[in-house]
Design a protein around this motif. Structure first.
Motif, mmCIF file in Angstrom:
data_model
loop_
_atom_site.group_PDB
_atom_site.id
_atom_site.type_symbol
_atom_site.label_atom_id
_atom_site.label_comp_id
_atom_site.label_asym_id
_atom_site.label_seq_id
_atom_site.Cartn_x
_atom_site.Cartn_y
_atom_site.Cartn_z
ATOM 1 N N ALA A 47 1.067 -28.166 7.174
ATOM 2 C CA ALA A 47 1.660 -28.222 8.542
ATOM 3 C C ALA A 47 3.045 -27.840 8.803
ATOM 4 O O ALA A 47 3.137 -27.238 10.101
ATOM 5 N N LEU A 48 4.011 -27.751 7.874
ATOM 6 C CA LEU A 48 5.121 -27.486 8.139
ATOM 7 C C LEU A 48 5.286 -25.708 8.391
ATOM 8 O O LEU A 48 5.981 -25.083 9.170
ATOM 9 N N GLU A 49 4.363 -25.199 7.447
ATOM 10 C CA GLU A 49 4.356 -23.664 7.544
ATOM 11 C C GLU A 49 3.663 -23.193 8.577
ATOM 12 O O GLU A 49 4.068 -22.147 9.097
ATOM 13 N N THR A 50 2.362 -23.703 9.109
ATOM 14 C CA THR A 50 1.902 -23.067 10.227
ATOM 15 C C THR A 50 2.085 -23.901 11.572
ATOM 16 O O THR A 50 1.424 -23.114 12.459
ATOM 17 N N LYS A 51 2.580 -24.954 11.565
ATOM 18 C CA LYS A 51 2.840 -25.558 12.721
ATOM 19 C C LYS A 51 1.643 -26.339 13.338
ATOM 20 O O LYS A 51 1.640 -26.775 14.355
ATOM 21 N N GLU A 52 0.457 -26.173 12.772
ATOM 22 C CA GLU A 52 -0.603 -26.770 12.860
ATOM 23 C C GLU A 52 -1.490 -27.036 11.981
ATOM 24 O O GLU A 52 -1.317 -26.510 10.512
ATOM 25 N N SER A 53 -2.694 -27.897 12.123
ATOM 26 C CA SER A 53 -3.359 -28.281 10.787
ATOM 27 C C SER A 53 -3.957 -26.967 10.095
ATOM 28 O O SER A 53 -4.589 -26.144 10.781
ATOM 29 N N LEU A 54 -3.661 -27.055 8.953
ATOM 30 C CA LEU A 54 -4.538 -25.856 8.134
ATOM 31 C C LEU A 54 -6.014 -25.809 8.052
ATOM 32 O O LEU A 54 -6.693 -24.952 8.159
ATOM 33 N N LEU A 55 -6.492 -26.881 8.225
ATOM 34 C CA LEU A 55 -8.036 -26.871 8.115
ATOM 35 C C LEU A 55 -8.665 -26.714 9.552
ATOM 36 O O LEU A 55 -9.805 -26.335 9.703
ATOM 37 N N ASP A 56 -7.623 -26.577 10.543
ATOM 38 C CA ASP A 56 -8.252 -26.178 11.951
ATOM 39 C C ASP A 56 -8.193 -24.751 12.109
ATOM 40 O O ASP A 56 -9.008 -24.157 12.825
ATOM 41 N N ILE A 57 -7.411 -24.042 11.135
ATOM 42 C CA ILE A 57 -7.524 -22.455 11.420
ATOM 43 C C ILE A 57 -8.038 -21.646 10.320
ATOM 44 O O ILE A 57 -8.140 -20.616 10.290
ATOM 45 N N LEU A 58 -8.448 -22.406 9.264
ATOM 46 C CA LEU A 58 -8.964 -21.632 8.022
ATOM 47 C C LEU A 58 -10.354 -21.782 8.128
ATOM 48 O O LEU A 58 -11.027 -22.858 8.540
ATOM 49 N N SER A 59 -11.057 -20.709 7.737
ATOM 50 C CA SER A 59 -12.695 -20.761 7.886
ATOM 51 C C SER A 59 -13.213 -20.210 6.385
ATOM 52 O O SER A 59 -12.294 -19.434 5.687
ATOM 53 N N ILE A 60 -14.248 -20.760 5.635
ATOM 54 C CA ILE A 60 -15.209 -20.063 4.767
ATOM 55 C C ILE A 60 -15.415 -18.768 5.114
ATOM 56 O O ILE A 60 -15.589 -18.139 6.123
ATOM 57 N N GLY A 61 -14.926 -17.748 3.897
ATOM 58 C CA GLY A 61 -15.089 -16.313 4.454
ATOM 59 C C GLY A 61 -13.807 -15.646 4.588
ATOM 60 O O GLY A 61 -13.727 -14.361 4.697
ATOM 61 N N ASP A 62 -12.967 -16.267 4.964
ATOM 62 C CA ASP A 62 -11.542 -15.888 5.277
ATOM 63 C C ASP A 62 -10.914 -15.008 4.022
ATOM 64 O O ASP A 62 -11.231 -15.333 2.956
ATOM 65 N N GLU A 63 -10.387 -13.879 4.349
ATOM 66 C CA GLU A 63 -9.783 -13.132 3.098
ATOM 67 C C GLU A 63 -8.466 -13.732 2.621
ATOM 68 O O GLU A 63 -8.033 -14.565 3.435
ATOM 69 N N ILE A 64 -8.324 -13.555 1.387
ATOM 70 C CA ILE A 64 -7.128 -14.162 0.857
ATOM 71 C C ILE A 64 -6.372 -13.333 -0.109
ATOM 72 O O ILE A 64 -7.006 -12.547 -0.782
ATOM 73 N N ARG A 65 -5.252 -13.446 -0.334
ATOM 74 C CA ARG A 65 -4.303 -12.501 -1.103
ATOM 75 C C ARG A 65 -3.030 -13.516 -1.635
ATOM 76 O O ARG A 65 -2.568 -14.185 -0.960
ATOM 77 N N ILE A 66 -3.242 -13.512 -3.001
ATOM 78 C CA ILE A 66 -2.031 -14.446 -3.633
ATOM 79 C C ILE A 66 -1.159 -13.575 -4.424
ATOM 80 O O ILE A 66 -1.588 -12.945 -5.383
ATOM 81 N N ASP A 67 0.092 -13.397 -4.059
ATOM 82 C CA ASP A 67 1.280 -13.002 -4.884
ATOM 83 C C ASP A 67 2.118 -13.727 -5.408
ATOM 84 O O ASP A 67 2.437 -14.989 -4.794
ATOM 85 N N LEU A 68 2.351 -13.743 -6.843
ATOM 86 C CA LEU A 68 3.024 -14.443 -7.516
ATOM 87 C C LEU A 68 4.157 -13.757 -8.082
ATOM 88 O O LEU A 68 4.172 -12.562 -8.470
ATOM 89 N N GLY A 69 5.208 -14.315 -8.645
ATOM 90 C CA GLY A 69 6.281 -13.748 -9.278
ATOM 91 C C GLY A 69 7.703 -14.516 -9.475
ATOM 92 O O GLY A 69 7.687 -15.923 -9.311
ATOM 93 N N TYR A 70 8.761 -13.966 -9.886
ATOM 94 C CA TYR A 70 10.088 -14.584 -9.941
ATOM 95 C C TYR A 70 11.109 -13.655 -9.046
ATOM 96 O O TYR A 70 11.093 -12.629 -8.923
ATOM 97 N N ASN A 71 11.977 -14.526 -8.531
ATOM 98 C CA ASN A 71 13.364 -14.071 -7.893
ATOM 99 C C ASN A 71 13.005 -12.849 -6.788
ATOM 100 O O ASN A 71 13.540 -11.991 -6.854
ATOM 101 N N GLU A 72 12.116 -13.275 -5.932
ATOM 102 C CA GLU A 72 11.896 -12.437 -4.729
ATOM 103 C C GLU A 72 10.659 -11.093 -5.270
ATOM 104 O O GLU A 72 10.801 -10.323 -4.492
#
Length: 324
Positions: A47-72
């Motif tokens: 809710a904080l990040e999107t300013k709206e409910s995540l469940l209202d704006i996400l859909s099955i089939g949406d593309e996703i990318r996950i980036d992970l790391g340290y210190n930016e």
């Protein structure tokens, strides 16, 4: 003063950008058709990040990318599509790589009297990039109407000694532990290993003998044997391989895969270096120099949470100095 590593995560799902997550678990294997990821997000962060409910704006089939790391400094660990969304204490998002799309791609019926494996795969992939480092002939192969690309790849995997998996958006297949690249990462048992569950296994002195049996379309069977004549016999079953020479090549490769000496099990490192399944992992040790060597990474599990960023590498085949 010891270096400080601050965990970083950046996730893009559809039109949603997140920089705070509860956890991410990513599974990759050269023996599995699909790479998968499970992302968990606290509901208040959504809710904080999107300013709206995540469940209202996400859909099955949406593309996703996950980036992970340290210190930016982050690296892309997963790209794919949202497969399932559940809402309990945490918003849980299950994802799958490009195989998600291939499950939905239906094929026209086709019958091949004779076709090379590489050509068959390129045909069903409809122009998408394919990287196969070996080939053999497949005979009398039929694709029924409405069969998905995923189902054909799954059937080939079940009936032939082949593995398929996506890396960098390319459908790849490798023969008998040949490497995806020459890039080798190094783990030192006394320096940059968080945990290891490795057992040092010495090849059995007993010889072995393999019988490879291919069941043909007409119900008949073709078989070959390879190994020591008086050794215990193990039978392997395949389908639609009608060439005795190709079946013998497969039997020889399977024989070599079963000859093993070295570490086997799981070794866990930190987020960096970026180990990858299908690549080589070099194990070094000052306490056990006789047990050093390069090993093939069969499976990789990446775990990211407030408890840390870890790579669990499951290794198998030791790579000899003269291996490619």
């Amino acid at each position: 003063m010891a270096d400080v590593y601050v965990l970083e995560a950046k996730v893009e799902i559809g039109r949603v950008l997140l920089s705070a997550i509860h956890s991410a678990t990513i599974l990759r294997s050269v023996q599995s058709l699909s790479d998968t990821a499970t992302l968990q997000i606290p509901r208040h962060i959504a809710a904080l990040e999107t300013k709206e409910s995540l469940l209202d704006i996400l859909s099955i089939g949406d593309e996703i990318r996950i980036d992970l790391g340290y210190n930016e400094q982050v690296f892309t660990e997963f790209t794919g599509y949202v497969k399932n969304i559940s809402n309990q204490d945490l918003v849980s998002i299950e994802c799958e790589d490009e195989m998600y799309k291939l499950r939905k791609m239906s094929l026209e019926p086709k019958h091949y009297k004779k076709v090379q494996l590489s050509q068959l795969v390129r045909d069903i992939m409809s122009g998408k990039e394919v990287d196969i480092d070996y080939d053999f002939e497949v005979q009398n192969y039929r694709i029924p109407s409405g069969t998905s690309v995923y189902e054909v790849l799954s059937h080939l995997k079940e009936n032939f000694p082949v593995d398929f998996y996506f890396r960098e958006g390319i459908l790849r297949s490798r023969w008998n532990y040949s490497l995806l690249s020459s890039d080798t990462k190094v783990y030192h048992l006394e320096r940059n290993v968080a945990k290891n569950d490795l057992k040092y296994i010495v090849s059995e002195k007993k010889e072995q003998r393999l019988r490879a049996v291919s069941t043909l379309k007409n119900g008949k069977r073709l078989q070959v044997e390879w190994g020591a004549k008086d050794a215990p016999l193990r039978t392997l079953h395949f389908a639609y391989i009608e060439s005795e020479s190709e079946l013998l090549t497969i039997a020889k490769a399977e024989y070599q895969k079963r000859k093993f000496a070295g570490y086997k099990g799981t070794i866990t490192g930190f987020g960096f270096p970026l180990t990858e399944c299908g690549q080589a992992l070099e194990i070094q040790s000052e306490e056990y120099p006789d047990k050093q060597g390069k090993y093939f990474i069969d499976k990789l599990t990446i775990r990211f949470s407030k408890n840390g960023y870890r790579r669990e590498n499951e290794i198998s085949k030791k790579i000899l100095d003269n291996s490619s």
